[in-house]
Design a protein around this motif. Structure first.
Motif, PDB file in Angstrom:
ATOM      1  N   VAL A 217       5.464 114.494 -36.829  1.00  6.17           N
ATOM      2  CA  VAL A 217       4.121 114.949 -37.183  1.00  6.17           C
ATOM      3  C   VAL A 217       3.734 116.168 -36.343  1.00  6.17           C
ATOM      4  O   VAL A 217       3.256 117.179 -36.861  1.00  6.17           O
ATOM      5  CB  VAL A 217       3.093 113.816 -36.983  1.00  6.17           C
ATOM      6  N   GLY A 218       3.944 116.074 -35.037  1.00  7.93           N
ATOM      7  CA  GLY A 218       3.583 117.173 -34.150  1.00  7.93           C
ATOM      8  C   GLY A 218       4.364 118.441 -34.452  1.00  7.93           C
ATOM      9  O   GLY A 218       3.800 119.541 -34.475  1.00  7.93           O
ATOM     10  N   SER A 219       5.656 118.308 -34.685  1.00  8.06           N
ATOM     11  CA  SER A 219       6.505 119.473 -34.977  1.00  8.06           C
ATOM     12  C   SER A 219       6.093 120.155 -36.272  1.00  8.06           C
ATOM     13  O   SER A 219       6.070 121.381 -36.359  1.00  8.06           O
ATOM     14  CB  SER A 219       7.969 119.042 -35.069  1.00  8.06           C
TER      15      SER A 219
ATOM     16  N   GLY B 105      -0.811 129.376 -28.764  1.00  5.19           N
ATOM     17  CA  GLY B 105      -1.689 128.508 -27.998  1.00  5.19           C
ATOM     18  C   GLY B 105      -2.306 127.407 -28.842  1.00  5.19           C
ATOM     19  O   GLY B 105      -2.297 126.226 -28.461  1.00  5.19           O
ATOM     20  N   ILE B 106      -2.836 127.788 -30.007  1.00  3.29           N
ATOM     21  CA  ILE B 106      -3.462 126.806 -30.896  1.00  3.29           C
ATOM     22  C   ILE B 106      -2.432 125.793 -31.392  1.00  3.29           C
ATOM     23  O   ILE B 106      -2.688 124.579 -31.403  1.00  3.29           O
ATOM     24  CB  ILE B 106      -4.137 127.508 -32.090  1.00  3.29           C
ATOM     25  N   ALA B 107      -1.276 126.280 -31.794  1.00  2.00           N
ATOM     26  CA  ALA B 107      -0.243 125.390 -32.324  1.00  2.00           C
ATOM     27  C   ALA B 107       0.236 124.414 -31.257  1.00  2.00           C
ATOM     28  O   ALA B 107       0.377 123.209 -31.525  1.00  2.00           O
ATOM     29  CB  ALA B 107       0.934 126.207 -32.850  1.00  2.00           C
ATOM     30  N   PHE B 108       0.481 124.910 -30.063  1.00  2.23           N
ATOM     31  CA  PHE B 108       0.984 124.049 -28.988  1.00  2.23           C
ATOM     32  C   PHE B 108      -0.012 122.948 -28.659  1.00  2.23           C
ATOM     33  O   PHE B 108       0.329 121.757 -28.665  1.00  2.23           O
ATOM     34  CB  PHE B 108       1.273 124.872 -27.734  1.00  2.23           C
TER      35      PHE B 108
ATOM     36  N   MET C 120      -1.763 115.907 -31.025  1.00  7.67           N
ATOM     37  CA  MET C 120      -1.512 115.034 -32.164  1.00  7.67           C
ATOM     38  C   MET C 120      -0.322 114.123 -31.873  1.00  7.67           C
ATOM     39  O   MET C 120      -0.344 112.924 -32.203  1.00  7.67           O
ATOM     40  CB  MET C 120      -1.235 115.865 -33.418  1.00  7.67           C
ATOM     41  N   ASP C 121       0.705 114.678 -31.249  1.00 10.44           N
ATOM     42  CA  ASP C 121       1.862 113.885 -30.856  1.00 10.44           C
ATOM     43  C   ASP C 121       1.440 112.729 -29.950  1.00 10.44           C
ATOM     44  O   ASP C 121       1.869 111.581 -30.144  1.00 10.44           O
ATOM     45  CB  ASP C 121       2.866 114.786 -30.132  1.00 10.44           C
TER      46      ASP C 121
END
Length: 206
Positions: free
Chosen positions: A126-128, A94-97, A103-104
């Motif tokens: 960057v997002g990945s 959840g946090i990562a997504f 950010m993306d």
């Protein structure tokens, strides 16, 4: 809301598919989910290019809600070694997504006036990278065991050669690196459908 409904549906489908496919291994370092999840960034970038930042954030939030529901369901399904989704994985996912996708959106918006390929490529890279770092660290790092003390992640912290050939590192680092490499590869490939979809939906902004 109607105009971004296809984006919401596409994002939801990718999130659900990835949550299912992550349960199935692909080789030694990956799961099948590694090949579907990166396309969430494609959906976000298309929505951002065509409809703007606000629309993109709405699609991201919809995907986040679907992801949370999938994770909660997964915590209730027992597999061979316990719940299909541990609380650490659910929290990390959840946090990562949400962090990576937002950010993306921000990076894309900052670069949207440049060459057509620069914003989707840079924002996805960057997002990945952020997504991979956050998820694997939260879900498997021994240093964050306090998040879910009852969850034994010793298997993920077994020290092995990086991707089987490099220096000695915890297993989860190899898993993260393999996942990141797939994301970077798909970021380049996704430029083709990005250009095609944006041109079809809104030629004037392609």
């Amino acid at each position: 809301m109607t105009r971004i409904l296809p984006g919401v549906i596409a994002m939801a489908a990718i999130v659900v598919a990835s949550n299912i496919l992550v349960q199935h291994l692909f080789g030694q370092w990956l799961t099948w989910g590694a090949f579907t999840y990166p396309f969430a960034f494609l959906v976000t970038d298309v929505m951002n290019r065509v409809y703007g930042v606000t629309a993109a954030r709405k699609v991201v939030f919809a995907g986040f809600v679907v992801g949370v529901i999938c994770s909660l369901i997964g915590t209730q399904i027992m597999g061979e070694f316990g719940p299909l989704v541990t609380w650490r994985i659910a929290i990390g996912s959840g946090i990562a997504f949400l962090t990576a996708q937002m950010m993306d959106v921000a990076v894309f918006d900052r670069l949207r006036r440049g060459a057509w390929w620069r914003a989707p490529l840079a924002s996805t890279l960057v997002g990945s990278s952020l997504d991979t770092a956050l998820f694997f660290t939260i879900a498997f790092s021994a240093q964050l065991a306090f998040i879910e003390p009852a969850n034994d992640v010793s298997w993920a912290n077994e020290v092995l050669p990086l991707l089987g050939i490099g220096p000695q590192v915890p297993l989860w680092v190899s898993l993260a690196l393999a996942d990141w490499m797939v994301k970077l590869s798909l970021a380049l490939i996704a430029l083709v459908p990005f250009r095609a979809i944006v041109t079809r939906i809104s030629p004037d902004v392609a």
